[in-house]
Design an enzyme around this catalytic site. Structure first.
Site, PDB file in Angstrom:
ATOM      1  CE1 TYR A  71      41.026  44.692  32.695  1.00 33.53           C
ATOM      2  CE2 TYR A  71      40.253  45.759  33.511  1.00 33.53           C
ATOM      3  CZ  TYR A  71      41.167  44.904  33.793  1.00 33.53           C
ATOM      4  OH  TYR A  71      41.597  44.471  34.868  1.00 33.53           O
ATOM      5  CG  HIS A 126      45.178  48.933  42.142  1.00 31.65           C
ATOM      6  ND1 HIS A 126      44.755  48.290  43.244  1.00 31.65           N
ATOM      7  CD2 HIS A 126      46.182  48.953  42.428  1.00 31.65           C
ATOM      8  CE1 HIS A 126      44.968  47.962  44.090  1.00 31.65           C
ATOM      9  NE2 HIS A 126      46.519  48.050  43.852  1.00 31.65           N
ATOM     10  CG  ASN A 219      35.655  47.101  55.432  1.00 28.77           C
ATOM     11  OD1 ASN A 219      35.402  47.774  54.224  1.00 28.77           O
ATOM     12  ND2 ASN A 219      35.690  45.878  55.025  1.00 28.77           N
TER      13      ASN A 219
HETATM   14  C1  BV8 Z   1      52.480  44.044  43.167  1.00 27.07           C
HETATM   15  C2  BV8 Z   1      43.030  47.015  38.992  1.00 27.07           C
HETATM   16  C3  BV8 Z   1      54.747  44.433  42.893  1.00 27.07           C
HETATM   17  C4  BV8 Z   1      42.391  45.853  37.816  1.00 27.07           C
HETATM   18  C5  BV8 Z   1      43.423  45.582  40.824  1.00 27.07           C
HETATM   19  C6  BV8 Z   1      53.146  40.940  48.931  1.00 27.07           C
HETATM   20  C7  BV8 Z   1      53.458  41.499  48.153  1.00 27.07           C
HETATM   21  C8  BV8 Z   1      53.425  42.463  46.590  1.00 27.07           C
HETATM   22  C9  BV8 Z   1      52.522  42.342  46.593  1.00 27.07           C
HETATM   23  C10 BV8 Z   1      51.515  40.943  46.632  1.00 27.07           C
HETATM   24  C11 BV8 Z   1      52.245  40.245  47.728  1.00 27.07           C
HETATM   25  N1  BV8 Z   1      51.436  38.979  47.846  1.00 27.07           N
HETATM   26  C12 BV8 Z   1      50.892  38.589  46.592  1.00 27.07           C
HETATM   27  C13 BV8 Z   1      50.868  39.237  45.849  1.00 27.07           C
HETATM   28  C14 BV8 Z   1      50.571  39.450  44.798  1.00 27.07           C
HETATM   29  C15 BV8 Z   1      49.373  40.198  44.024  1.00 27.07           C
HETATM   30  C16 BV8 Z   1      48.741  40.779  45.337  1.00 27.07           C
HETATM   31  O1  BV8 Z   1      47.632  41.352  46.405  1.00 27.07           O
HETATM   32  N2  BV8 Z   1      47.292  39.201  44.788  1.00 27.07           N
HETATM   33  C17 BV8 Z   1      46.758  38.570  45.650  1.00 27.07           C
HETATM   34  C18 BV8 Z   1      45.797  38.407  45.600  1.00 27.07           C
HETATM   35  C19 BV8 Z   1      46.900  37.976  47.318  1.00 27.07           C
HETATM   36  N3  BV8 Z   1      49.563  42.008  44.294  1.00 27.07           N
HETATM   37  C20 BV8 Z   1      49.956  42.390  42.762  1.00 27.07           C
HETATM   38  O2  BV8 Z   1      49.955  41.430  41.963  1.00 27.07           O
HETATM   39  C21 BV8 Z   1      50.219  43.282  43.105  1.00 27.07           C
HETATM   40  N4  BV8 Z   1      51.416  44.370  42.499  1.00 27.07           N
HETATM   41  O3  BV8 Z   1      52.182  43.864  44.024  1.00 27.07           O
HETATM   42  O4  BV8 Z   1      53.261  44.070  42.391  1.00 27.07           O
HETATM   43  C22 BV8 Z   1      55.700  43.832  41.732  1.00 27.07           C
HETATM   44  C23 BV8 Z   1      55.681  43.668  40.931  1.00 27.07           C
HETATM   45  C24 BV8 Z   1      56.022  43.148  40.157  1.00 27.07           C
HETATM   46  C25 BV8 Z   1      57.657  42.326  40.003  1.00 27.07           C
HETATM   47  C26 BV8 Z   1      58.007  42.223  41.754  1.00 27.07           C
HETATM   48  C27 BV8 Z   1      56.855  42.944  42.737  1.00 27.07           C
HETATM   49  C28 BV8 Z   1      49.214  44.139  42.162  1.00 27.07           C
HETATM   50  C29 BV8 Z   1      48.085  44.599  42.859  1.00 27.07           C
HETATM   51  C30 BV8 Z   1      47.001  45.185  41.740  1.00 27.07           C
HETATM   52  C31 BV8 Z   1      45.913  44.098  40.744  1.00 27.07           C
HETATM   53  N5  BV8 Z   1      45.158  45.268  39.831  1.00 27.07           N
HETATM   54  N6  BV8 Z   1      42.859  46.258  40.141  1.00 27.07           N
HETATM   55  C32 BV8 Z   1      41.182  46.089  38.059  1.00 27.07           C
HETATM   56  O5  BV8 Z   1      40.415  46.559  39.162  1.00 27.07           O
HETATM   57  O6  BV8 Z   1      40.337  45.349  37.513  1.00 27.07           O
HETATM   58  S1  BV8 Z   1      43.459  44.636  42.379  1.00 27.07           S
HETATM   59  C33 BV8 Z   1      41.760  44.941  42.703  1.00 27.07           C
HETATM   60  O7  BV8 Z   1      41.506  44.326  44.577  1.00 27.07           O
HETATM   61  C34 BV8 Z   1      40.916  46.315  43.021  1.00 27.07           C
HETATM   62  O8  BV8 Z   1      42.025  47.206  42.437  1.00 27.07           O
HETATM   63  C35 BV8 Z   1      40.571  46.111  43.769  1.00 27.07           C
HETATM   64  O9  BV8 Z   1      40.580  47.727  44.514  1.00 27.07           O
HETATM   65  C36 BV8 Z   1      41.464  45.611  45.158  1.00 27.07           C
HETATM   66  C37 BV8 Z   1      41.453  45.282  46.365  1.00 27.07           C
HETATM   67  O10 BV8 Z   1      40.339  45.048  46.528  1.00 27.07           O
HETATM   68  P1  BV8 Z   1      38.804  45.758  47.226  1.00 27.07           P
HETATM   69  O11 BV8 Z   1      39.089  47.338  46.528  1.00 27.07           O
HETATM   70  O12 BV8 Z   1      39.342  45.039  48.456  1.00 27.07           O
HETATM   71  O13 BV8 Z   1      37.622  45.313  46.988  1.00 27.07           O
HETATM   72  P2  BV8 Z   1      37.354  43.417  47.462  1.00 27.07           P
HETATM   73  O14 BV8 Z   1      36.340  43.343  46.678  1.00 27.07           O
HETATM   74  O15 BV8 Z   1      38.341  42.862  47.902  1.00 27.07           O
HETATM   75  O16 BV8 Z   1      36.710  44.444  48.917  1.00 27.07           O
HETATM   76  C38 BV8 Z   1      35.883  45.143  49.546  1.00 27.07           C
HETATM   77  C39 BV8 Z   1      35.900  45.023  51.118  1.00 27.07           C
HETATM   78  O17 BV8 Z   1      34.224  46.665  51.132  1.00 27.07           O
HETATM   79  C40 BV8 Z   1      35.265  44.522  51.554  1.00 27.07           C
HETATM   80  O18 BV8 Z   1      35.971  44.473  53.139  1.00 27.07           O
HETATM   81  C41 BV8 Z   1      33.645  44.977  52.110  1.00 27.07           C
HETATM   82  O19 BV8 Z   1      33.389  43.999  53.931  1.00 27.07           O
HETATM   83  C42 BV8 Z   1      33.861  45.854  51.911  1.00 27.07           C
HETATM   84  N7  BV8 Z   1      32.460  46.798  51.628  1.00 27.07           N
HETATM   85  C43 BV8 Z   1      31.541  45.921  50.850  1.00 27.07           C
HETATM   86  N8  BV8 Z   1      30.526  46.957  51.044  1.00 27.07           N
HETATM   87  C44 BV8 Z   1      30.844  47.845  51.520  1.00 27.07           C
HETATM   88  C45 BV8 Z   1      32.209  47.793  52.130  1.00 27.07           C
HETATM   89  N9  BV8 Z   1      32.727  48.807  53.221  1.00 27.07           N
HETATM   90  C46 BV8 Z   1      31.733  49.691  53.532  1.00 27.07           C
HETATM   91  N10 BV8 Z   1      31.118  50.137  52.751  1.00 27.07           N
HETATM   92  C47 BV8 Z   1      30.109  49.375  52.408  1.00 27.07           C
HETATM   93  N11 BV8 Z   1      29.040  49.273  51.184  1.00 27.07           N
END
Ligand code: BV8
Length: 250
Positions: A71, A126, A219
């Site tokens: 971080y 987040h 997107n």
């Molecule tokens: C939770 C902070 C509940 C830290 C981050 C179902 C339900 C609930 C939970 C889950 C579930 N299934 C799985 C889970 C668990 C997990 C999860 O989702 N895992 C994933 C890997 C499957 N979720 C969690 O743990 C969440 N907590 O649900 O709690 C709970 C809790 C306790 C008890 C019971 C229930 C917490 C999730 C938060 C984690 N922290 N970030 C940090 O930043 O270091 S997440 C991280 O991913 C960032 O925040 C980021 O923003 C986020 C999402 O990613 P994106 O922003 O979408 O970025 P990505 O690179 O993936 O995509 C970029 C996109 O932009 C692409 O599509 C690309 O094409 C596009 N792009 C690129 N360039 C451009 C563009 N578009 C336009 N113009 C451009 N120029």
């Protein structure tokens, strides 16, 4: 929509037309053209780090120095004057100023580029990179300095108890109740620059749609939730978002 939303100007008088309630969700893609790496694109953050090593409570408990360094490096990059808001951030700030719309801007991003682009009242579900929380006294402060294990809390003096105020995997995102109640009451839900991979944010489109809202994805390419949206436009956010805001404000 409740009064917690940024009132978009206007006298709100009886003659005023009902404001269109818009919720925008952004992800790392909205900051990509500002020079911040996304997470899942080629060369993205998760291509260089494992989530289990740097973005979970277990990682912090196991090796706090490694997590804090991850971080600290992202804070240093965000402090770089070469990194600034782009036209997508600025266009969303313009939309918030409209008196015909109520905008709730929810972001998954922990950067402050929406604020630097002119947005206020941004809901960082987040957390925020430039905020630090003390695990001993729960003090939450604005903080751009390096995070190290040795650093002591300015409030309680405890050392080794500071963490970035970001939501790690397995932790509850912030203000979910408020987000879901606004999703139930919006006219338009727009997802910008997110892969639709991380939950519960990836579920918001389905919640909004089930409540009757129109849904739009802006997107670079179809997200994992693309088929859940009524409409979609693909391309860079700095082009798509200003054009979309101009249409809305016309
Ligand atoms: C939770 C902070 C509940 C830290 C981050 C179902 C339900 C609930 C939970 C889950 C579930 N299934 C799985 C889970 C668990 C997990 C999860 O989702 N895992 C994933 C890997 C499957 N979720 C969690 O743990 C969440 N907590 O649900 O709690 C709970 C809790 C306790 C008890 C019971 C229930 C917490 C999730 C938060 C984690 N922290 N970030 C940090 O930043 O270091 S997440 C991280 O991913 C960032 O925040 C980021 O923003 C986020 C999402 O990613 P994106 O922003 O979408 O970025 P990505 O690179 O993936 O995509 C970029 C996109 O932009 C692409 O599509 C690309 O094409 C596009 N792009 C690129 N360039 C451009 C563009 N578009 C336009 N113009 C451009 N120029």
């Amino acid at each position: 929509m409740s009064e917690t939303l940024a009132r978009a100007g206007g006298d709100g008088g009886a003659a005023a037309r009902p404001r269109k309630r818009i919720i925008v969700l952004t992800g790392a893609g909205v900051s990509q053209e500002s020079g911040l790496a996304t997470f899942r694109d080629a060369g993205g953050i998760w291509a260089r780090y494992r989530i289990e090593d740097v973005a979970t409570p277990d990682a912090y408990a196991r090796d706090p120095a490694r997590v804090l360094d991850f971080y600290t490096q992202r804070r240093a990059q965000l402090r770089d004057p070469a990194i600034d808001a782009n036209d997508a951030h600025r266009a969303l700030a313009r939309l918030a100023g409209s008196d015909r719309h109520e905008l709730l801007l929810v972001t998954q991003n922990v950067d402050d580029l929406h604020e630097r682009g002119g947005s206020a009242g941004v809901l960082h579900m987040h957390g925020e990179l430039f905020k630090t929380r003390c695990l001993a006294c729960d003090r939450l402060v604005d903080d751009r300095a390096d995070l190290t294990v040795a650093r002591a809390c300015d409030g309680c003096g405890a050392a080794g108890r500071l963490r970035p105020h970001v939501v790690w995997f397995g932790e509850m995102p912030l203000e979910l109740d408020r987000i879901y109640s606004e999703l139930m009451d919006c006219d338009l839900f727009v997802s910008i620059g997110t892969s639709g991979h991380v939950y519960p944010a990836a579920d918001f489109v389905r919640a909004a749609r089930s409540a009757g809202a129109r849904t739009l994805e802006l997107n670079l390419e179809p997200s994992e939730g693309a088929t859940s949206f009524h409409d979609a436009r693909y391309g860079p956010a700095s082009i798509l978002v200003p054009a979309w805001v101009d249409e809305i404000l016309a």
